[in-house]
Enzyme design. Sequence first.
Site, PDB file in Angstrom:
ATOM      1  N   ARG A   1      -3.342  -1.221  -6.468  1.00  0.00           N
ATOM      2  CA  ARG A   1      -2.499  -2.418  -6.409  1.00  0.00           C
ATOM      3  C   ARG A   1      -2.851  -3.270  -7.614  1.00  0.00           C
ATOM      4  NH1 ARG A   1      -5.638  -4.641  -1.077  1.00  0.00           N
ATOM      5  NH2 ARG A   1      -7.650  -4.986  -2.038  1.00  0.00           N
TER       6      ARG A   1
ATOM      7  N   ARG B   1       6.465 -50.180 -11.105  1.00  0.00           N
ATOM      8  CA  ARG B   1       7.069 -50.492  -9.807  1.00  0.00           C
ATOM      9  C   ARG B   1       6.662 -51.903  -9.405  1.00  0.00           C
ATOM     10  NH1 ARG B   1       5.480 -46.861  -4.732  1.00  0.00           N
ATOM     11  NH2 ARG B   1       3.575 -48.095  -4.831  1.00  0.00           N
TER      12      ARG B   1
ATOM     13  N   ARG C   1       1.642 -48.548  -9.934  1.00  0.00           N
ATOM     14  CA  ARG C   1       1.711 -49.235  -8.633  1.00  0.00           C
ATOM     15  C   ARG C   1       1.050 -50.600  -8.780  1.00  0.00           C
ATOM     16  NH1 ARG C   1      -0.458 -43.489  -6.875  1.00  0.00           N
ATOM     17  NH2 ARG C   1      -1.499 -44.025  -8.811  1.00  0.00           N
TER      18      ARG C   1
ATOM     19  N   LYS D   1       0.834  -1.203   0.000  1.00  0.00           N
ATOM     20  CA  LYS D   1       0.000   0.000   0.000  1.00  0.00           C
ATOM     21  C   LYS D   1       0.869   1.252   0.000  1.00  0.00           C
ATOM     22  CE  LYS D   1      -3.742  -0.358   2.171  1.00  0.00           C
ATOM     23  NZ  LYS D   1      -4.707  -0.605   3.256  1.00  0.00           N
TER      24      LYS D   1
ATOM     25  N   MET E   1      -5.711  -7.239   8.523  1.00  0.00           N
ATOM     26  CA  MET E   1      -5.087  -6.405   9.544  1.00  0.00           C
ATOM     27  C   MET E   1      -5.922  -5.138   9.734  1.00  0.00           C
ATOM     28  SD  MET E   1      -1.070  -7.081   8.775  1.00  0.00           S
ATOM     29  CE  MET E   1      -1.211  -6.619   7.062  1.00  0.00           C
TER      30      MET E   1
ATOM     31  N   ASN F   1       6.874 -39.273  -1.204  1.00  0.00           N
ATOM     32  CA  ASN F   1       5.940 -39.477  -0.087  1.00  0.00           C
ATOM     33  C   ASN F   1       6.642 -40.260   1.027  1.00  0.00           C
ATOM     34  OD1 ASN F   1       4.018 -38.223  -1.654  1.00  0.00           O
ATOM     35  ND2 ASN F   1       3.051 -40.123  -2.316  1.00  0.00           N
TER      36      ASN F   1
ATOM     37  N   GLY G   1      10.605 -41.461  -4.649  1.00  0.00           N
ATOM     38  CA  GLY G   1       9.294 -41.635  -4.036  1.00  0.00           C
ATOM     39  C   GLY G   1       9.200 -40.663  -2.866  1.00  0.00           C
TER      40      GLY G   1
END
Length: 879
Positions: free
Chosen positions: A333, A622, A567, A21, A101, A775, A773
């Site tokens: 903005r 896999r 998979r 701002k 805010m 994960n 992999g």
Amino acid sequence: MRYVYAFEEGNKDLKDLLGGKGANLAEMTNLGLPVPPGFTITTEACRAYLHDKRLPDGLDEQIDARLTALEERIGRRLGDAADPLLVSVRSGAKFSMPGMMETVLNVGLNDESVHGLAAQGGERFAWDSYRRLIQMFGATVCDVPAADFAAALDELKHRRGTRDDLGLDADDLRTLVGTYKKVFAEHTGRDFPQEPREQLRLAILAVFDSWNADRAVLYRRQERIPADLGTAVNVVAMVFGNLGPDSGTGVAFTRDPGTGAQGVYGDYLANAQGEDVVAGIRNTVPLQELERLDKTSYDELLRIMARLEEHYRDLCDIEFTVERGKLWMLQTRVGKRTAAAAFTIAAQLVDEGVIDLDEAVRRVSGAQLGQLMFPRFDLSGAREELTRAVGASPGAAVGAAVFDARRAIELAERGEAVILVRRETNPDDLGGMIAAQGILTSRGGKTSHAAVVARGMGKTCVCGADDLEVGTDSFTVNGRRIAEGDTISIDGTTGRVYAGQVPVEPSSVVRYFEGTFEGDDPLVTAVDRLMRHADSRRRLRIRANADTGGDAARARRFGAEGIGLCRTEHMFLGDRRELVEKLILAEGLPEREAALAALLPLQRADFVELFRAMDDLPVTVRLIDPPLHEFLPSLTDLAVRVAVAGERGEDAGRERQLLAAVQRMHEQNPMLGLRGVRLGLVVPGLFAMQVRAIAEAAVEVTRAGGTARPEIMVPLVGAVQELETVRAEAERILADVIGDSGVAVAIGTMIEVPRAALTAGQLAEAAEFFSFGTNDLTQMAWGFSRDDVEGAFFWRYLELGIFGISPFESLDADGVGRLVRIASEEGRAARPGLKIGVCGEHGGDPDSVHFFHQVGLDYVSCSPFRVPIARLEAGRAAI
């Protein structure tokens, strides 16, 4: 250190220091636009205050000096009884956080200066401004419940027989000021402060403190805004839109933030201050109405809008006030927009020669593309339309109506879809807005709090449904009552609201990717254009995680360049599970060979289907990696069955045999137990059967005129000896099956154990490719399960800021990412040209894709639906 800058001393490139701002107020000032004078207190001051719990040395003196200069320039003094200067105190972080805010208007008014203000602008105006100050200051600075002020105002309007605060005269507002003072004193134990400099100082502290308010923290977490930036504070000379019918306030967009269409878009409210517009407490009129009310100001506003869009080279969001026919610019903005508008505007600006295609791709994101792929309503059937209002943020949302933000969170945590219904939202509703599928308000327009926040989050939103009478647990419209829990459907594009559940259909963008879209749609044209350019620029290849021919075909239509993860354990669920169970529990060679013989043709058919769907594209298979508990009977259930059979004197021979076998293989932690390569080594023939099925399927497809490019991936390897053992067996089978067919099969490994990443140089001697992999790598690196992200401890970590976002959602670049980098560098050092990819769902996360590009990986793989997202982000990363 210097902490305070006049607007003339800044520019739009100083957002880190002055906040968005303040930087843009400075930029407009330097462009010669009509901006009220003022100054900005820097984000550095905020950070110092939050760290030290006090204002930094020298700040008070710098504020006093700058305020004195402001008084001299304007010719008024703060709090002067005869002709007072009033200022606004407004937050302004680097990144826009609408409504999160604090803002306080009319700072400097007190019991004496209100009379001086009345002499300048009239009694009603002065007392209206004073009651606004007490209300905003009380709620913002002193934590007085805003509802108590609202209740006092509503009670007075009821007594006067008006629904609008414009129906209150000067005497009414003077009375309201007295009531507000009592409310303030009851909650704070002190009178409303009369010293203007004290008001200013406390307001500045409140803005600093609001950086860490719950709603601001929640918003930053939602939008991934860093927590350590702090906010600037802007102190601006007040200009007044509440001086009468020749004054007003509004918000304008240089293009429609909902669709991207060019034209005049915005809201205007006569005889009001700016907060009235964004708070949605009164319904606005379209911006075009200003032309009838004040053509001079309207024409000047259009000229300024055009100049600002040309200067910023983008859609601009503008706040303005008209004070007795004089136009003032309060803020600009680069505006928040919907996903559809983002793509449309980017393409428009290319056509207008404002930006090039590289910049256009930078201005859209994978997250926005994902929003465009959500379904929309299928309106071909019967439906009950309740009302039509303002479509503020597109999308199709269905859920149970709820009327309280906390209730929305509670139901969403149970897995229920909800629509948050409010008269108007405020920043305290943010948690409920995040939890809800969509938001419906009876007040406000496209620039209200609900609309702006919803667009930023990609939430469906309908605003300004003013024929809704919204209560605490229901709303009524045209005699129809919708209670909490009743299902409603809202369309954020058309603004229509329906009773019940309206069915959905694929979006035009999904149909475009599927190749079934017909017709002319500017949005689809824009998406196609930007996707083509992203594809031309990206280095990363994009594959899909797919286990069936159907998934593979869809992934290919979506632009996948192969399968990065098939998979195979998913192929053994359902009717085949019993065969796997027999194989694992087999006690002798005949039993094992029988189970393998039954599985081989089924696996071969699976792979034939995949290779045909991905003809001439690589398919990474896999080898089976099941958590063993998913394929074996429950130890507890078996023990109970054996015990019950024993009590009844029944024969439980088979159950006892199963129980003994399961006990032998029982794991304390199934996710760290007999999985992946370990299972292949412990159960003879299992991997061999799969390798044979892959090879036979590839040969069959090749001899039928197709092209199969299989890649065999060995999972959960931690030591090179494991990989060498499996590879030796696989190579014997491949040599036996492939013969002179011309099929080439690569053998590699999945890097999902930290030790594999740290010994990648050794593994590369036996692997032709790596696929991370991420994960499991994340799970093992952090030492907690993916299931824990739903648990109590994980959410506490988010609240404490230990995590900004789940490391399973976006890659932990510092920790897990370092393992990826080490493995990539050491693997390629040992085997130059080693192909490296990622097959965890991080492959479809925008931030993670950028990291993988930087590390130099060859491809990412993700679910078919996320393939377009990964394509776009890979292009953006390259640009």
